[in-house]
Structures are given as C-alpha cells and as structure tokens.
Scaffold this motif. Structure first.
Motif, PDB file in Angstrom:
ATOM      1  N   ASN A  13      11.022 -23.500  -1.119  1.00 46.47           N
ATOM      2  CA  ASN A  13      10.756 -22.766  -2.042  1.00 46.47           C
ATOM      3  C   ASN A  13      10.529 -23.399  -3.566  1.00 46.47           C
ATOM      4  N   GLU A  14      11.521 -24.301  -3.891  1.00 48.20           N
ATOM      5  CA  GLU A  14      11.220 -25.213  -4.846  1.00 48.20           C
ATOM      6  C   GLU A  14       9.999 -26.026  -5.056  1.00 48.20           C
ATOM      7  N   ARG A  15       9.541 -26.435  -4.041  1.00 42.69           N
ATOM      8  CA  ARG A  15       8.353 -27.215  -3.712  1.00 42.69           C
ATOM      9  C   ARG A  15       7.279 -26.363  -3.783  1.00 42.69           C
ATOM     10  N   ARG A  16       7.328 -25.142  -3.314  1.00 39.91           N
ATOM     11  CA  ARG A  16       6.255 -24.187  -3.631  1.00 39.91           C
ATOM     12  C   ARG A  16       6.063 -23.860  -5.005  1.00 39.91           C
ATOM     13  N   LYS A  17       7.146 -23.569  -5.762  1.00 41.93           N
ATOM     14  CA  LYS A  17       7.125 -23.382  -7.276  1.00 41.93           C
ATOM     15  C   LYS A  17       6.542 -24.749  -7.994  1.00 41.93           C
ATOM     16  N   LEU A  18       6.831 -25.721  -7.637  1.00 41.53           N
ATOM     17  CA  LEU A  18       6.450 -27.024  -8.162  1.00 41.53           C
ATOM     18  C   LEU A  18       4.972 -27.105  -8.274  1.00 41.53           C
ATOM     19  N   THR A  19       4.511 -26.921  -7.040  1.00 47.62           N
ATOM     20  CA  THR A  19       3.114 -26.540  -6.775  1.00 47.62           C
ATOM     21  C   THR A  19       2.353 -25.635  -7.635  1.00 47.62           C
ATOM     22  N   GLN A  20       2.961 -24.620  -7.740  1.00 51.17           N
ATOM     23  CA  GLN A  20       2.357 -23.598  -8.658  1.00 51.17           C
ATOM     24  C   GLN A  20       2.258 -24.366 -10.026  1.00 51.17           C
ATOM     25  N   GLU A  21       3.361 -24.753 -10.444  1.00 51.67           N
ATOM     26  CA  GLU A  21       3.372 -25.330 -12.089  1.00 51.67           C
ATOM     27  C   GLU A  21       2.508 -26.567 -12.004  1.00 51.67           C
TER      28      GLU A  21
ATOM     29  N   LYS B 183      -1.006 -25.114 -12.883  1.00 52.97           N
ATOM     30  CA  LYS B 183      -0.763 -24.436 -14.226  1.00 52.97           C
ATOM     31  C   LYS B 183      -1.386 -25.602 -14.916  1.00 52.97           C
TER      32      LYS B 183
ATOM     33  N   ASN C  24      12.617 -26.439 -14.469  1.00 55.51           N
ATOM     34  CA  ASN C  24      13.553 -26.261 -13.503  1.00 55.51           C
ATOM     35  C   ASN C  24      14.466 -27.780 -13.419  1.00 55.51           C
TER      36      ASN C  24
ATOM     37  N   TYR D  25      13.851 -30.175 -10.719  1.00 50.65           N
ATOM     38  CA  TYR D  25      12.788 -31.125 -10.325  1.00 50.65           C
ATOM     39  C   TYR D  25      13.332 -32.499 -10.713  1.00 50.65           C
TER      40      TYR D  25
END
Length: 127
Positions: free
Chosen positions: A30-38, A41, A75, A78
């Motif tokens: 889940n953290e990796r998915r959020k990092l990828t989204q960021e 951005k 976060n 990271y």
C-alpha cells in the motif's frame, strides 16, 4: 532556449533510466502504491514547470514549485529505511522552494539553476 531543450530531452528520457525492479525503501504494498502515485504527481509538476519555462508563464512555475516543496512525499515511512532517499528529497524540496523564490524575484539565471537541480535530483535517485 538551449537549456530548455536540454531539460526537455533529459526529462523525456527520465523513464528510460529508471530501474523498475529496484525497491530500496522496503515499503508495504500500500505504501509503495501511494509512493508511485506521488511520483506521478511529481512528474506532472516537473512537466508543469518545464511548460511554464518554455511559455514564459511564471505563475505556473511558481505554483508547481511551491507544490513540490510542500505537498509531496511527506510520509515518514518513505524515509525510515533509506536515509539517502531522505537526504535527496530534502534537497529536492529545498531546491523547489528556491525555484519559487527565483520566480518571485524574476531571477532567470536562478530559475534555470534550480530547475536543473530538481531534474538532477530526480536523476540521482532514478539512475
């Protein structure tokens, strides 16, 4: 103009240099998915800065630089496992802040300097 073209070429090839199999941050799925989204951005904001430079739109440059200096990668997980990443991104955020200041001061040489420092920060982590 030459520097803008160099920046375009470097940034367009950014994906080509990234090693998609390296996961040095030891994050959950889940953290990796959020990092990828960021990261997407960040890429969009970097493209917005480049577009602002090429079109002479100082407001777009400042808005994107301010976003990069405050709104991404906040976060603490990271940074927990990779101090190098933390160091690089601290420099990235500082350079984004200085880029926004260069726009405010209408200092074109500083604007180019800090844009290229941002690109270099991206390349340092992704190559």
């Amino acid at each position: 103009m030459k520097w803008v073209l160099v920046g375009i070429l470097v940034f367009l090839n950014f994906e080509a240099f990234a090693d998609k199999n390296v996961h040095p941050l030891n994050l959950t799925h889940n953290e990796r998915r959020k990092l990828t989204q960021e990261m997407y951005k960040i890429q969009a904001k970097m493209n917005g800065i480049l577009d602002g430079i090429s079109r002479g739109k100082l407001n777009a440059i400042a808005e994107n630089a301010n976003f990069l200096s405050t709104e991404v990668l906040n976060n603490p997980n990271y940074y927990k496992y990779n101090k190098e990443f933390a160091s690089y991104f601290t420099i990235f955020k500082t350079d984004a802040k200085l880029l926004a200041k260069a726009v405010k001061d209408k200092n074109e040489s500083a604007l180019h300097k800090y844009y290229f420092r941002l690109v270099y920060s991206c390349m340092r982590c992704h190559t």
